[in-house]
Design a protein around this motif. Structure first.
Motif: not given
Length: 290
Positions: A22, A25-28, A31, A39-40, A42-43, A46-47
């Motif tokens: 968070n 903002r690290d999606e990888k 995941a 997760n949908e 959370s991403r 970030y976007k």
């Protein structure tokens, strides 16, 4: 299936990775500990980060922890997932229900619910050995099965609940808020030029989780989704276009005659054989705009 010590380690690892993800903002990274509907959402956070206020960014990027945990673990062979009831240190310290399921061979958070303040949390049934009993999502509990909750709930957005949702669900703050979205869909200064409609769609991750309650009934975590369509009225299509708002512009900055936004959600419902299902909480995120 999993010991309480191992379940504690899963939640601890989630906290650590999630807090770091968070902040960056690290999606990888996220995941590695998160999947499913949560997760949908959370991403999407970030976007859309750049559209948030500085205060909201600071709060979201700050560390938080799940405290006062109770682990709900099924017997081996009855399920591959477990749940945790806890109090979040974030915000108003609301009570949470977290679902951890196997994804890519490891336990990840797949659903997370914050129950309304002051709302008594339903008591999960536990056997003499401390295990919880899993309910089958396809088995009806009263008039609906847990697997039907999402599609029926979306009628609040599509028709204001008049077709089926108002009859199927008990009135709660969640259902009232959803009905309000429908009722106010064509209000505002642009209502002269455009119309707004909602359309139910299949959620990105369809898995439903359900646990039996003490004294009968079920508590179910269900996915849900819809699109919102803002369209210019026919007489204005040749002369005007709709400008996207800040969140929509993250996905598509162009003006257009129709703007379609996709929302992915997750809800928590208490179900009984003798009463209508009661949606305790439901939360959506816009995950796309086209």
């Amino acid at each position: 299936m999993i010991t309480k010590q191992a379940a504690k380690a899963v939640v601890d690892a989630y906290e650590q990775a999630n807090n770091r993800a968070n902040r960056l903002r690290d999606e990888k990274l996220l995941a590695t500990v998160e999947a499913g509907q949560v997760n949908e959402q959370s991403r999407a956070d970030y976007k859309q980060w750049s559209t948030w206020s500085a205060t909201r960014q600071k709060e979201y990027g700050g560390a938080f922890f799940y405290q006062d945990r109770t682990y709900y673990i099924p017997r081996a062979g009855s399920a591959d997932w477990f749940a945790v009831r806890a109090t979040s240190s974030y915000g108003e310290r609301q009570e949470s229900l977290l679902i951890f399921d196997k994804a890519a061979g490891t336990y990840k958070l797949t659903m997370a619910f914050y129950t309304p303040r002051g709302e008594p949390f339903p008591k999960i049934a536990v056997d003499r050995d401390g295990f919880v009993q899993v309910a089958q999502p396809s088995q009806k509990v009263g008039s609906l099965a847990p697997s039907e909750l999402g599609s029926v709930y979306e009628d609040f957005f599509e028709s204001g609940g008049t077709k089926k949702a108002a009859k199927a669900f008990a009135a709660t703050d969640a259902s009232k808020d959803s009905t309000k979205v429908y009722r106010e869909r064509n209000e505002g200064k642009l209502s002269t030029y455009l119309t707004k409609k909602f359309f139910s769609q299949e959620p990105a991750h369809p898995t439903v989780y359900a646990l039996k309650l003490a004294g009968g009934g079920v508590v179910a975590g269900f996915p849900t989704a819809h699109t919102q369509e803002r369209m210019l009225k026919p007489q204005y299509m040749s002369s005007f276009q709709i400008g996207p708002n800040d969140e929509e512009a993250v996905y598509n900055r162009s003006k257009r005659t129709v703007i379609t936004d996709e929302f992915q959600g997750q809800g928590l419902a208490q179900m009984s054989q003798k009463a209508k299902p009661k949606v305790l909480t439901i939360e959506y995120r816009m995950v796309d705009s086209r």
